[in-house]
Design a protein around this motif. Structure first.
Motif, PDB file in Angstrom:
ATOM      1  N   TRP A 112     -40.695  -6.512 -18.480  1.00 57.34           N
ATOM      2  CA  TRP A 112     -40.281  -6.483 -17.082  1.00 57.34           C
ATOM      3  C   TRP A 112     -38.931  -7.167 -16.871  1.00 57.34           C
ATOM      4  O   TRP A 112     -38.483  -7.328 -15.734  1.00 57.34           O
ATOM      5  N   LYS A 113     -38.281  -7.567 -17.966  1.00 56.49           N
ATOM      6  CA  LYS A 113     -36.958  -8.175 -17.862  1.00 56.49           C
ATOM      7  C   LYS A 113     -35.870  -7.128 -18.048  1.00 56.49           C
ATOM      8  O   LYS A 113     -36.099  -6.063 -18.614  1.00 56.49           O
ATOM      9  N   SER A 114     -34.673  -7.449 -17.581  1.00 59.52           N
ATOM     10  CA  SER A 114     -33.541  -6.542 -17.750  1.00 59.52           C
ATOM     11  C   SER A 114     -33.068  -6.569 -19.197  1.00 59.52           C
ATOM     12  O   SER A 114     -33.129  -7.613 -19.857  1.00 59.52           O
ATOM     13  N   PRO A 115     -32.601  -5.431 -19.722  1.00 58.80           N
ATOM     14  CA  PRO A 115     -32.070  -5.434 -21.093  1.00 58.80           C
ATOM     15  C   PRO A 115     -30.756  -6.210 -21.136  1.00 58.80           C
ATOM     16  O   PRO A 115     -30.016  -6.263 -20.157  1.00 58.80           O
ATOM     17  N   GLY A 116     -30.476  -6.810 -22.252  1.00 59.57           N
ATOM     18  CA  GLY A 116     -29.224  -7.548 -22.434  1.00 59.57           C
ATOM     19  C   GLY A 116     -28.866  -7.537 -23.902  1.00 59.57           C
ATOM     20  O   GLY A 116     -29.475  -6.836 -24.703  1.00 59.57           O
ATOM     21  N   PHE A 117     -27.905  -8.349 -24.262  1.00 57.87           N
ATOM     22  CA  PHE A 117     -27.462  -8.385 -25.657  1.00 57.87           C
ATOM     23  C   PHE A 117     -28.036  -9.591 -26.407  1.00 57.87           C
ATOM     24  O   PHE A 117     -27.579  -9.927 -27.482  1.00 57.87           O
ATOM     25  N   SER A 118     -29.049 -10.237 -25.827  1.00 55.03           N
ATOM     26  CA  SER A 118     -29.608 -11.431 -26.460  1.00 55.03           C
ATOM     27  C   SER A 118     -30.694 -11.095 -27.484  1.00 55.03           C
ATOM     28  O   SER A 118     -31.057 -11.929 -28.299  1.00 55.03           O
ATOM     29  N   THR A 119     -31.240  -9.870 -27.439  1.00 54.33           N
ATOM     30  CA  THR A 119     -32.266  -9.461 -28.385  1.00 54.33           C
ATOM     31  C   THR A 119     -31.867  -8.130 -29.021  1.00 54.33           C
ATOM     32  O   THR A 119     -31.027  -7.392 -28.484  1.00 54.33           O
ATOM     33  N   GLU A 120     -32.496  -7.816 -30.158  1.00 57.99           N
ATOM     34  CA  GLU A 120     -32.205  -6.551 -30.840  1.00 57.99           C
ATOM     35  C   GLU A 120     -32.553  -5.350 -29.960  1.00 57.99           C
ATOM     36  O   GLU A 120     -31.786  -4.393 -29.852  1.00 57.99           O
ATOM     37  N   LEU A 121     -33.728  -5.417 -29.312  1.00 66.66           N
ATOM     38  CA  LEU A 121     -34.130  -4.327 -28.429  1.00 66.66           C
ATOM     39  C   LEU A 121     -33.169  -4.201 -27.250  1.00 66.66           C
ATOM     40  O   LEU A 121     -32.802  -3.079 -26.854  1.00 66.66           O
ATOM     41  N   GLY A 122     -32.758  -5.332 -26.697  1.00 66.71           N
ATOM     42  CA  GLY A 122     -31.811  -5.309 -25.579  1.00 66.71           C
ATOM     43  C   GLY A 122     -30.488  -4.681 -25.959  1.00 66.71           C
ATOM     44  O   GLY A 122     -29.889  -3.929 -25.185  1.00 66.71           O
ATOM     45  N   VAL A 123     -30.025  -4.958 -27.189  1.00 60.02           N
ATOM     46  CA  VAL A 123     -28.766  -4.363 -27.673  1.00 60.02           C
ATOM     47  C   VAL A 123     -28.906  -2.853 -27.791  1.00 60.02           C
ATOM     48  O   VAL A 123     -28.022  -2.089 -27.370  1.00 60.02           O
ATOM     49  N   ILE A 124     -30.034  -2.391 -28.355  1.00 59.21           N
ATOM     50  CA  ILE A 124     -30.270  -0.951 -28.515  1.00 59.21           C
ATOM     51  C   ILE A 124     -30.279  -0.253 -27.161  1.00 59.21           C
ATOM     52  O   ILE A 124     -29.628   0.787 -26.969  1.00 59.21           O
ATOM     53  N   ILE A 125     -30.995  -0.834 -26.201  1.00 57.44           N
ATOM     54  CA  ILE A 125     -31.090  -0.221 -24.877  1.00 57.44           C
ATOM     55  C   ILE A 125     -29.737  -0.223 -24.177  1.00 57.44           C
ATOM     56  O   ILE A 125     -29.311   0.805 -23.612  1.00 57.44           O
ATOM     57  N   SER A 126     -29.042  -1.349 -24.207  1.00 60.45           N
ATOM     58  CA  SER A 126     -27.745  -1.451 -23.525  1.00 60.45           C
ATOM     59  C   SER A 126     -26.727  -0.476 -24.102  1.00 60.45           C
ATOM     60  O   SER A 126     -26.007   0.212 -23.361  1.00 60.45           O
ATOM     61  N   LEU A 127     -26.652  -0.401 -25.435  1.00 57.19           N
ATOM     62  CA  LEU A 127     -25.705   0.523 -26.068  1.00 57.19           C
ATOM     63  C   LEU A 127     -26.069   1.979 -25.768  1.00 57.19           C
ATOM     64  O   LEU A 127     -25.181   2.814 -25.546  1.00 57.19           O
ATOM     65  N   THR A 128     -27.367   2.276 -25.734  1.00 59.80           N
ATOM     66  CA  THR A 128     -27.795   3.639 -25.409  1.00 59.80           C
ATOM     67  C   THR A 128     -27.369   4.019 -23.999  1.00 59.80           C
ATOM     68  O   THR A 128     -26.867   5.125 -23.763  1.00 59.80           O
ATOM     69  N   LEU A 129     -27.564   3.110 -23.043  1.00 58.32           N
ATOM     70  CA  LEU A 129     -27.151   3.368 -21.660  1.00 58.32           C
ATOM     71  C   LEU A 129     -25.649   3.598 -21.564  1.00 58.32           C
ATOM     72  O   LEU A 129     -25.179   4.516 -20.871  1.00 58.32           O
ATOM     73  N   ILE A 130     -24.888   2.773 -22.276  1.00 61.76           N
ATOM     74  CA  ILE A 130     -23.426   2.900 -22.233  1.00 61.76           C
ATOM     75  C   ILE A 130     -22.980   4.231 -22.830  1.00 61.76           C
ATOM     76  O   ILE A 130     -22.161   4.957 -22.244  1.00 61.76           O
ATOM     77  N   ILE A 131     -23.513   4.586 -23.998  1.00 64.96           N
ATOM     78  CA  ILE A 131     -23.114   5.824 -24.682  1.00 64.96           C
ATOM     79  C   ILE A 131     -23.481   7.050 -23.848  1.00 64.96           C
ATOM     80  O   ILE A 131     -22.660   7.962 -23.667  1.00 64.96           O
ATOM     81  N   CYS A 132     -24.707   7.084 -23.331  1.00 66.38           N
ATOM     82  CA  CYS A 132     -25.132   8.238 -22.527  1.00 66.38           C
ATOM     83  C   CYS A 132     -24.313   8.356 -21.245  1.00 66.38           C
ATOM     84  O   CYS A 132     -23.965   9.469 -20.828  1.00 66.38           O
ATOM     85  N   THR A 133     -23.992   7.218 -20.631  1.00 64.43           N
ATOM     86  CA  THR A 133     -23.172   7.250 -19.415  1.00 64.43           C
ATOM     87  C   THR A 133     -21.772   7.781 -19.718  1.00 64.43           C
ATOM     88  O   THR A 133     -21.221   8.581 -18.951  1.00 64.43           O
ATOM     89  N   LEU A 134     -21.195   7.367 -20.837  1.00 66.08           N
ATOM     90  CA  LEU A 134     -19.867   7.865 -21.221  1.00 66.08           C
ATOM     91  C   LEU A 134     -19.904   9.374 -21.488  1.00 66.08           C
ATOM     92  O   LEU A 134     -18.963  10.097 -21.135  1.00 66.08           O
ATOM     93  N   ILE A 135     -20.978   9.854 -22.104  1.00 66.64           N
ATOM     94  CA  ILE A 135     -21.101  11.293 -22.362  1.00 66.64           C
ATOM     95  C   ILE A 135     -21.171  12.066 -21.047  1.00 66.64           C
ATOM     96  O   ILE A 135     -20.522  13.109 -20.879  1.00 66.64           O
ATOM     97  N   VAL A 136     -21.954  11.563 -20.095  1.00 68.68           N
ATOM     98  CA  VAL A 136     -22.075  12.231 -18.796  1.00 68.68           C
ATOM     99  C   VAL A 136     -20.724  12.237 -18.078  1.00 68.68           C
ATOM    100  O   VAL A 136     -20.314  13.260 -17.503  1.00 68.68           O
ATOM    101  N   ILE A 137     -20.014  11.111 -18.109  1.00 67.65           N
ATOM    102  CA  ILE A 137     -18.691  11.045 -17.464  1.00 67.65           C
ATOM    103  C   ILE A 137     -17.722  12.023 -18.128  1.00 67.65           C
ATOM    104  O   ILE A 137     -16.958  12.733 -17.449  1.00 67.65           O
ATOM    105  N   PHE A 138     -17.770  12.092 -19.462  1.00 68.23           N
ATOM    106  CA  PHE A 138     -16.909  13.025 -20.186  1.00 68.23           C
ATOM    107  C   PHE A 138     -17.221  14.463 -19.776  1.00 68.23           C
ATOM    108  O   PHE A 138     -16.317  15.257 -19.510  1.00 68.23           O
TER     109      PHE A 138
END
Length: 517
Positions: A263-289
């Motif tokens: 129930w916490k927000s993803p961040g870069f402090s954990t491995e799972l948080g890094v995976i989720i954050s990078l996935t959100l960033i990459i998918c958002t960049l693809i949509v913008i492109f």
């Protein structure tokens, strides 16, 4: 006739190769063991329902609290699988579930992409790969996400077929959801909202339009709205009625969610948080492109779905599964731009070239050598995992096995006054031992059981372990079960306290007995 037979043979061949690809992918997945901390309490609840029927009072803790299972059918199914096939059966169930989920997401992607089969398949496999290790567990969420995937498939199929009979599957899904996981029931309607908005609003600005709002757009909206309204009352079609319908919304910003990772927000402090954050960033960049630099158009429903799922995932990690399952709706959706005479020939040429390229790719992927390679991959994956011991179904060594045996053999375990940690409660419940707390966090809060301070008192020990005696006296604990790796500060205090003696000490857990003084 021969041409039709050739087409049928080709479709049959393609289906076989799709199944082979899914089998190869599932074999390569690193499935988690089935003994998640929640698994034990789900098995316990399922066993209790089968043996004693539905109850409104919690039979597992030392406290007298109101309890109704919001996922009773999931718990019963889990326990029945365990009863007849042990933990190995639950492990196989995870594998089968993953294969069915991949195939369902693949079918959704095919619908929105104009049947680009292999691109749809690889995205389905890749998206499932990203969350399967952390989120495909023996928990009711696995039924929930599959039911939501079926829901989206039905809606997408209806938009293309316009056969109202297809929508008659939605009430069935609602009835199942009301019993598999009533707490997630509102999410069923949240996922329908983008489709209603898409059918309602004629939008043709900023290259976003209601892609299915044609001549009969008004009829489409009325039919979807009619089903939307008619499905809501189905929430009461479960043994506890409407009691748990608002569980989903009540969890937002509650005391329960403060210390629960999902129930916490993803961040870069954990491995799972890094995976989720990078996935959100990459998918958002693809949509913008796609939006800015290509002629790609987005339907209003896909745009709203993307924004909504992104916001939900940023709010809580648990929504990452929904994001990944439905990302194909946005990335693969094909909305053909209006043709003009000036570039009509160019587009026709591009389509021909694209189809030729697709034919070549399909020919390679559906060839006999490809089938041989896939078969070898499946065999190699199974063999390698077997040799390396990667089919480990349980990790019981990380639970208080010896302490539980001692309590059951030497104490009145159904009435013992035992302090235990949050993560160990489910395992103790599964062994019939009354617990102080377990991972049903809502049960132990004032929000769901007025006047109950168990969750608050446990949090006090975790934050200020030096005040342990105050809490221990409040609950009259006779025995204290501690995991030093989880609660080292409390362990440090107890080993110096002469009023506590060790009765069980294994590699991970220590059971203390508290003297009368």
């Amino acid at each position: 006739m021969e041409e039709k037979m050739g087409t049928n043979e080709k479709q049959k061949s393609g289906f076989i190769y799709i199944i082979l690809w899914i089998a190869a992918a599932v074999t390569a997945f690193k499935f988690s063991h089935v003994t998640d901390i929640d698994t034990f309490f789900h098995l316990s609840v399922g066993r209790d329902i089968i043996e004693n029927g539905f109850t409104t009072m919690d039979p597992f803790s030392m406290h007298r609290l109101e309890f109704t299972s919001q996922q009773w059918l999931s718990d019963v199914i889990f326990f029945l699988i365990y009863k007849f096939s042990d933990f190995a059966g639950l492990y196989v169930f995870q594998i089968v579930f993953s294969a069915v989920l991949i195939f369902t997401v693949y079918k959704i992607n095919c619908l929105v992409s104009g049947n680009r089969r292999y691109l749809s398949l690889f995205l389905a496999i890749g998206s499932t790969w990203l969350f399967q290790y952390n989120f495909i567990r023996i928990r009711p969420q696995i039924f929930t996400i599959l039911l939501f995937a079926f829901e989206i498939y039905i809606l997408e199929l209806y938009l293309r077929k316009r056969n109202t009979k297809i929508l008659l599957f939605l009430p069935v899904l609602c009835l199942l959801l009301a019993n598999f996981h009533i707490g997630a029931f509102p999410m069923f309607f949240v996922l329908m909202l983008p489709y209603l908005a898409d059918a309602l609003i004629k939008a043709d600005f900023f290259r976003i339009r209601a892609g299915y709002f044609k001549e009969n757009g008004s009829k489409l909206f009325k039919i979807l709205l009619l089903f939307f309204a008619a499905l809501i009352p189905l929430c009461i079609a479960n043994p506890y009625g409407i009691k748990k319908i608002f569980y989903f919304t009540s969890m937002f910003n509650s005391e329960i969610t403060k210390n629960i990772v999902e129930w916490k927000s993803p961040g870069f402090s954990t491995e799972l948080g890094v995976i989720i954050s990078l996935t959100l960033i990459i998918c958002t960049l693809i949509v913008i492109f796609q939006f800015v630099l290509t002629k790609k158009q987005f339907t209003l429903k896909s745009f709203l779905m993307f924004i909504g799922l992104t916001i939900m995932t940023l709010y809580a990690i648990r929504f990452f599964t929904y994001y990944m399952v439905f990302i194909g709706l946005i990335l693969l959706e094909r909305v053909e731009p209006p043709s003009s005479g000036k570039n009509k020939g160019l587009k026709a040429k591009s389509t021909v070239q694209g189809s030729v390229f697709g034919e070549k790719v399909a020919r390679v992927l559906e060839s006999k050598p490809a089938a041989g390679v896939l078969a070898l991959l499946i065999i190699a994956g199974i063999t390698l995992k077997s040799v390396l011991g990667m089919w480990q179904t349980t990790l019981l060594e990380f639970y208080p096995v010896k302490a539980a045996e001692y309590i059951k053999n030497n104490l009145d375990y159904k009435n013992v006054r035992l302090f235990n940690d949050y993560d160990d409660g489910g395992f103790l419940m599964f062994n019939g031992i009354k617990v102080f707390i377990d991972s049903r966090a809502d049960l132990y809060s004032d929000q769901f059981n007025p006047g109950c301070t168990v969750l608050q008192d446990y949090d006090e020990i975790m934050r200020n372990p030096g005040n342990y005696e105050t809490v221990f006296k409040k609950y009259d604990f006779k025995y204290i079960l501690v995991n030093p790796s989880l609660n080292y500060d409390l362990y440090s205090y107890l080993r110096k306290d002469v009023n506590y003696r060790i009765v069980v000490d294994d590699e991970f857990y220590i059971l203390y007995e508290r003297s009368k003084n």
